[in-house]
Scaffold this active site. Sequence first.
Site, PDB file in Angstrom:
ATOM      1  N   TYR A  29      53.020  86.371  -8.445  1.00 23.06           N
ATOM      2  CA  TYR A  29      53.242  87.723  -8.955  1.00 23.06           C
ATOM      3  C   TYR A  29      52.084  88.658  -8.609  1.00 23.06           C
ATOM      4  O   TYR A  29      52.312  89.685  -7.946  1.00 23.06           O
ATOM      5  CB  TYR A  29      53.513  87.715 -10.460  1.00 23.06           C
ATOM      6  CG  TYR A  29      53.624  89.096 -11.051  1.00 23.06           C
ATOM      7  CD1 TYR A  29      52.582  89.624 -11.817  1.00 23.06           C
ATOM      8  CD2 TYR A  29      54.735  89.888 -10.808  1.00 23.06           C
ATOM      9  CE1 TYR A  29      52.658  90.901 -12.340  1.00 23.06           C
ATOM     10  CE2 TYR A  29      54.827  91.175 -11.326  1.00 23.06           C
ATOM     11  CZ  TYR A  29      53.776  91.675 -12.090  1.00 23.06           C
ATOM     12  OH  TYR A  29      53.857  92.956 -12.592  1.00 23.06           O
ATOM     13  N   LYS A  42      52.127  91.951  -6.025  1.00 20.43           N
ATOM     14  CA  LYS A  42      51.798  93.326  -6.444  1.00 20.43           C
ATOM     15  C   LYS A  42      50.656  93.880  -5.603  1.00 20.43           C
ATOM     16  O   LYS A  42      50.659  95.045  -5.222  1.00 20.43           O
ATOM     17  CB  LYS A  42      51.444  93.363  -7.923  1.00 20.43           C
ATOM     18  CG  LYS A  42      52.579  93.009  -8.871  1.00 20.43           C
ATOM     19  CD  LYS A  42      53.790  93.917  -8.709  1.00 20.43           C
ATOM     20  CE  LYS A  42      53.567  95.319  -9.231  1.00 20.43           C
ATOM     21  NZ  LYS A  42      54.819  96.132  -9.189  1.00 20.43           N
TER      22      LYS A  42
END
EC number: 1.1.1.-
Length: 369
Positions: A159, A163
């Site tokens: 994750y 990002k």
Amino acid sequence: MAESIQAPMLVYLVTGGCGFLGEHIVRMLLEQEPRLRELRVFDLHLSSWLEELKTGPVQVTAIQGDVTQAHEVAAAMAGTHVVIHTAGLVDVFGRASPKTIHEVNVQGTQNVIEACVQTGTQFLVYTSSMEVVGPNIKGHPFYRGNEDTPYEIVHKHPYPCSKARAEQLVLEANGRKVRGGLPLVTCALRPTGIYGEGHQIMRDFYRQGLRLRGRLFRAIPASVEHGRVYVGNVAWMHVLVARELEQRAGLMGGQVYFCYDKSPYKSYEDFNMEFLGPCGLRLVGTRPLLPYWLLVLLATLNALLQWLLRPLLLYTPLLNPYTLAVANTTFTVSTNKAQRHFGYKPLFSWEESRARTILWVQSTEGSGQ
Ligand SMILES: NC(=O)c1ccc[n+]([C@@H]2O[C@H](COP(=O)([O-])OP(=O)(O)OC[C@H]3O[C@@H](n4cnc5c(N)ncnc54)[C@H](O)[C@@H]3O)[C@@H](O)[C@H]2O)c1
Ligand SMILES: CC(C)[C@@H](O)CC[C@@H](C)[C@H]1CC[C@H]2[C@@H]3[C@H](O)C=C4C[C@@H](O)CC[C@]4(C)[C@H]3CC[C@]12C
């Protein structure tokens, strides 16, 4: 976009507009952006509440689509002046594969950028995250840092990696020529942990407490500060950036801004109790009830169980090695860059943010929300 004196003239596109943050951005745009002629809400899963928005003066267009599909993004983008790209897979619990997280968060963002270039959309606001910075895998604290604070950015989890890569793509795209020859102006906003109406993790903690006869058990030391920001203020910052990006392209283009307000610095659990306490829960223990090594063991067992059970079912507990590490590492921001660059001030005070969140938590009891 020249300031419109007569009829509203702008078309906005919000990707992920049916999500926790996306819904607040959609509603904030309808309340706070007078130049809006059409608001396109693009999401994999459209929500029923969109229908109630179609009775107002602004044309609200719901578009069911997938950001991983470039043609669907381009079709939704055609004729758009501003895109707020908030769609993403927010998964630190192992629900989605690393490949899927990358496809949505990175390739999806690339598709949004290319669609801007192909169709001539000139302004792109991207919802990034504090996790682009940290906490890093070494557990280094980030104590009341700002956008310029030196910090060793080291990620392994899919994750934060996704990002960070997506944010980099957005910032690198600033200045690219879009169809028609004008420059693309991009900007990335980095919320810390967002709370407020619709925050599912807060709801899950509330329900866990109800199941445990009104008690939650401290797992993290109170000294570990976690930055949190109210969803309404994050939405407001997105609306303000989208409005100011044209006039201040030279200053704001290619910039990142932490999202912040007056929410107090507290541990993740103590902060949650600001809302769960008034809803009848209490946090047991002034210190963690279990030693950290035991929490690490339990988190590791959860990760092993998740891996073993994956062929049969998706086991995704809150406690895993990543969430424990993040929860146990101080990460707070103290900055005024958004105020200096585009006049941002929180729209909601801490007291208002707290009251609204408490009302929402109370409303979820017994409801399916
Ligand atoms: N929640 C937080 O604390 C937090 C903090 C910092 C940054 N962010 C960022 O804010 C954004 C929104 O997060 P959220 O908490 O509202 O999450 P959310 O899951 O509630 O909303 C994400 C939305 O994106 C949509 N979406 C997912 N995959 C899609 C796809 N392939 N195509 C189109 N739409 C898709 C989902 O349907 C959902 O409506 C994310 O980019 C996230 O990284 C969230
Ligand atoms: C089980 C206990 C150890 C409990 O305290 C775990 C809490 C844990 C689930 C949360 C602690 C910190 C949260 C993250 C943080 O607020 C910032 C985030 C960035 C954002 O982009 C997505 C959400 C998140 C990763 C958020 C997720 C839940 C926590 C890990």
